[in-house]
Scaffold this motif. Structure first.
Motif, PDB file in Angstrom:
ATOM      1  N   LEU A 194       0.822  -1.203   0.000  1.00  0.00           N
ATOM      2  CA  LEU A 194       0.000   0.000   0.000  1.00  0.00           C
ATOM      3  C   LEU A 194       0.858   1.255   0.000  1.00  0.00           C
ATOM      4  N   GLN A 195       0.404   2.258  -0.747  1.00  0.00           N
ATOM      5  CA  GLN A 195       1.060   3.555  -0.761  1.00  0.00           C
ATOM      6  C   GLN A 195       0.775   4.293   0.558  1.00  0.00           C
ATOM      7  N   PRO A 196       1.619   5.243   0.951  1.00  0.00           N
ATOM      8  CA  PRO A 196       1.422   5.949   2.233  1.00  0.00           C
ATOM      9  C   PRO A 196       0.026   6.544   2.404  1.00  0.00           C
ATOM     10  N   GLU A 197      -0.516   7.180   1.353  1.00  0.00           N
ATOM     11  CA  GLU A 197      -1.849   7.760   1.457  1.00  0.00           C
ATOM     12  C   GLU A 197      -2.907   6.675   1.597  1.00  0.00           C
ATOM     13  N   GLU A 198      -2.730   5.558   0.893  1.00  0.00           N
ATOM     14  CA  GLU A 198      -3.671   4.445   1.009  1.00  0.00           C
ATOM     15  C   GLU A 198      -3.627   3.854   2.418  1.00  0.00           C
ATOM     16  N   ARG A 199      -2.424   3.730   2.967  1.00  0.00           N
ATOM     17  CA  ARG A 199      -2.301   3.221   4.341  1.00  0.00           C
ATOM     18  C   ARG A 199      -3.033   4.138   5.312  1.00  0.00           C
ATOM     19  N   ARG A 200      -2.840   5.442   5.151  1.00  0.00           N
ATOM     20  CA  ARG A 200      -3.488   6.383   6.060  1.00  0.00           C
ATOM     21  C   ARG A 200      -5.008   6.241   6.010  1.00  0.00           C
ATOM     22  N   MET A 201      -5.553   6.098   4.812  1.00  0.00           N
ATOM     23  CA  MET A 201      -7.003   6.014   4.669  1.00  0.00           C
ATOM     24  C   MET A 201      -7.561   4.732   5.275  1.00  0.00           C
ATOM     25  N   VAL A 202      -6.960   3.578   4.947  1.00  0.00           N
ATOM     26  CA  VAL A 202      -7.537   2.313   5.407  1.00  0.00           C
ATOM     27  C   VAL A 202      -7.312   2.112   6.903  1.00  0.00           C
ATOM     28  N   VAL A 203      -6.158   2.512   7.408  1.00  0.00           N
ATOM     29  CA  VAL A 203      -5.914   2.390   8.847  1.00  0.00           C
ATOM     30  C   VAL A 203      -6.836   3.328   9.614  1.00  0.00           C
ATOM     31  N   GLY A 204      -7.020   4.551   9.076  1.00  0.00           N
ATOM     32  CA  GLY A 204      -7.948   5.488   9.712  1.00  0.00           C
ATOM     33  C   GLY A 204      -9.356   4.933   9.775  1.00  0.00           C
ATOM     34  N   PHE A 205      -9.774   4.298   8.670  1.00  0.00           N
ATOM     35  CA  PHE A 205     -11.112   3.704   8.653  1.00  0.00           C
ATOM     36  C   PHE A 205     -11.236   2.581   9.678  1.00  0.00           C
ATOM     37  N   LEU A 206     -10.273   1.676   9.712  1.00  0.00           N
ATOM     38  CA  LEU A 206     -10.354   0.537  10.637  1.00  0.00           C
ATOM     39  C   LEU A 206     -10.325   0.988  12.098  1.00  0.00           C
ATOM     40  N   GLN A 207      -9.643   2.079  12.383  1.00  0.00           N
ATOM     41  CA  GLN A 207      -9.555   2.556  13.755  1.00  0.00           C
ATOM     42  C   GLN A 207     -10.825   3.244  14.227  1.00  0.00           C
ATOM     43  N   ARG A 208     -11.559   3.865  13.297  1.00  0.00           N
ATOM     44  CA  ARG A 208     -12.728   4.632  13.730  1.00  0.00           C
ATOM     45  C   ARG A 208     -14.048   4.077  13.211  1.00  0.00           C
ATOM     46  N   ARG A 209     -14.046   2.885  12.627  1.00  0.00           N
ATOM     47  CA  ARG A 209     -15.264   2.356  12.008  1.00  0.00           C
ATOM     48  C   ARG A 209     -16.388   2.138  13.015  1.00  0.00           C
ATOM     49  N   PHE A 210     -16.047   1.801  14.270  1.00  0.00           N
ATOM     50  CA  PHE A 210     -17.082   1.525  15.264  1.00  0.00           C
ATOM     51  C   PHE A 210     -17.723   2.795  15.796  1.00  0.00           C
ATOM     52  N   GLU A 211     -17.165   3.952  15.445  1.00  0.00           N
ATOM     53  CA  GLU A 211     -17.786   5.215  15.833  1.00  0.00           C
ATOM     54  C   GLU A 211     -18.873   5.629  14.863  1.00  0.00           C
ATOM     55  N   LEU A 212     -18.933   4.989  13.693  1.00  0.00           N
ATOM     56  CA  LEU A 212     -19.861   5.396  12.647  1.00  0.00           C
ATOM     57  C   LEU A 212     -21.165   4.629  12.732  1.00  0.00           C
ATOM     58  N   LEU A 213     -22.232   5.272  12.296  1.00  0.00           N
ATOM     59  CA  LEU A 213     -23.493   4.566  12.144  1.00  0.00           C
ATOM     60  C   LEU A 213     -23.345   3.504  11.059  1.00  0.00           C
ATOM     61  N   PRO A 214     -24.125   2.433  11.141  1.00  0.00           N
ATOM     62  CA  PRO A 214     -23.967   1.330  10.178  1.00  0.00           C
ATOM     63  C   PRO A 214     -24.022   1.761   8.721  1.00  0.00           C
ATOM     64  N   GLY A 215     -24.967   2.652   8.378  1.00  0.00           N
ATOM     65  CA  GLY A 215     -25.076   3.069   6.992  1.00  0.00           C
ATOM     66  C   GLY A 215     -23.842   3.825   6.517  1.00  0.00           C
ATOM     67  N   ALA A 216     -23.368   4.761   7.342  1.00  0.00           N
ATOM     68  CA  ALA A 216     -22.172   5.527   6.985  1.00  0.00           C
ATOM     69  C   ALA A 216     -20.947   4.630   6.948  1.00  0.00           C
ATOM     70  N   ARG A 217     -20.886   3.691   7.846  1.00  0.00           N
ATOM     71  CA  ARG A 217     -19.751   2.759   7.895  1.00  0.00           C
ATOM     72  C   ARG A 217     -19.684   1.933   6.614  1.00  0.00           C
ATOM     73  N   GLN A 218     -20.835   1.446   6.167  1.00  0.00           N
ATOM     74  CA  GLN A 218     -20.877   0.629   4.953  1.00  0.00           C
ATOM     75  C   GLN A 218     -20.524   1.466   3.722  1.00  0.00           C
ATOM     76  N   GLN A 219     -21.073   2.689   3.661  1.00  0.00           N
ATOM     77  CA  GLN A 219     -20.754   3.580   2.534  1.00  0.00           C
ATOM     78  C   GLN A 219     -19.252   3.833   2.433  1.00  0.00           C
ATOM     79  N   LEU A 220     -18.656   4.172   3.570  1.00  0.00           N
ATOM     80  CA  LEU A 220     -17.243   4.505   3.590  1.00  0.00           C
ATOM     81  C   LEU A 220     -16.392   3.295   3.208  1.00  0.00           C
TER      82      LEU A 220
END
Length: 254
Positions: A194-220
Motif C-alpha cells: 500500500l502507498q502511504p496515502e492508502e495506508r493512512r485512509m484504510v488504517v484510519g477507517f479501521l480505527q474509527r469504524r465503530f464510531e460510525l453509524l452502520p449506513g455511513a460505515r458501509q458507505q465509507l
C-alpha cells in the motif's frame, strides 16, 4: 453540508458519506412514544406519593398536619416531574448512544454533526435546552426553529452541534461494548504494497469504524474498497472484510 434531503459530510479519509436527517413527523412520533413512557412513570410516582401521604397523615393529628403533608407531597411531585422529564432523555441518550425508547422504535438516533456518536456534553446541552424548545407550550418554539431547517435542528441541536438521523436496519446495539471495540480496532503490521496515502485512509477507517453509524460505515467501506480492489485484486466478499485482509496482506485468501 446538506444536499436536498441528505446530509453529506467529509470524513478524515477525504471521502464523503451521507446521512438522512429525521423529519418532523418521525421525531414527533418518537417524542409521543417517549412522552407516554414519561407519563406512565409520573403516574406511578404520583400513586407512590399518595400512598406515602396517606400513611403519614394517619400518624398526624389535626387538619393542619394533613394539609402540610399534602403540600410537601405536591412540591416533591413537581420537583420529581421536572427531574424525571430531563433525566429520562439524558439517561437513555447516554446509555443507548443517542437513542431513547421512542427514537429506537422509530429507528432514529442523535449523532454529532461529524457523524460520530454523541458524548455526555452534547447530551446534556441538547436536553437542558429542551425546556426552551418546549416554550410556550407543546414544543412550539422548537417546531418553529426546526421547520425551515434542512437538517430539522431544534435549538438544543444547534447549541450542542448534533443532528437526528435515520438509522438503517442493521443492529447497532452489538457495537456498543467498549471492550469489543478496543479489541477489534487493534491493527497489526500494515501491508507494504500500500502507498502511504492508502495506508493512512484504510488504517484510519479501521480505527474509527465503530464510531460510525452502520449506513455511513458501509458507505465509507465500499468507497475505500472498490478502487483498492481494482488496483490490488484479491478475494472480495464484502468491503470491510476486504479492507481488513488487504491491510494484513491476506487479500488473496478466501
Amino acid at each position: 453540508m446538506s444536499n436536498d434531503d441528505r446530509y453529506v459530510l467529509e470524513t478524515p479519509e477525504n471521502i464523503e458519506v451521507e446521512f438522512e436527517p429525521a423529519g418532523l413527523g418521525t421525531r414527533f412520533c418518537a417524542m409521543l412514544i417517549d412522552t407516554l413512557w414519561i407519563g406512565l412513570l409520573l403516574l406511578l410516582l404520583f400513586l407512590l406519593l399518595i400512598g406515602f401521604g396517606a400513611g403519614v397523615s394517619e400518624l398526624l393529628d389535626g387538619r393542619r398536619g394533613r394539609q402540610w403533608v399534602d403540600w410537601v407531597a405536591a412540591v416533591l411531585w413537581a420537583i420529581a416531574a421536572v427531574l424525571l422529564y430531563d433525566g429520562y432523555f439524558i439517561l437513555f441518550e447516554l446509555l443507548l448512544r443517542g437513542q431513547t425508547p421512542g427514537k429506537r422504535s422509530m429507528k432514529i438516533r442523535v449523532v454529532r454533526d461529524d457523524g460520530t456518536p454523541v458524548g455526555a456534553n452534547e447530551v446534556l446541552i441538547r436536553n437542558l435546552l429542551r425546556i426552551v424548545d418546549f416554550l410556550p407550550a407543546g414544543y412550539a418554539l422548537g417546531a418553529i426553529v426546526m421547520f425551515p431547517s434542512p437538517l430539522a435542528k431544534r435549538l438544543g441541536d444547534i447549541a450542542a452541534g448534533t443532528i437526528v438521523v435515520k438509522e438503517g436496519q442493521r443492529d447497532y446495539r452489538g457495537r456498543t461494548d467498549k471492550k469489543y471495540e478496543i479489541a477489534s480496532s487493534s491493527i497489526g503490521p500494515v501491508n507494504t504494497e500500500l502507498q502511504p496515502e492508502e495506508r493512512r485512509m484504510v488504517v484510519g477507517f479501521l480505527q474509527r469504524r465503530f464510531e460510525l453509524l452502520p449506513g455511513a460505515r458501509q458507505q465509507l467501506a465500499e468507497r475505500l474498497a472498490k478502487p483498492l480492489h481494482e488496483k490490488y485484486g484479491g478475494q472480495y466478499t464484502d468491503a470491510e472484510s476486504y479492507i481488513q485482509r488487504l491491510v494484513e496482506g491476506r487479500h488473496y485468501e478466501s
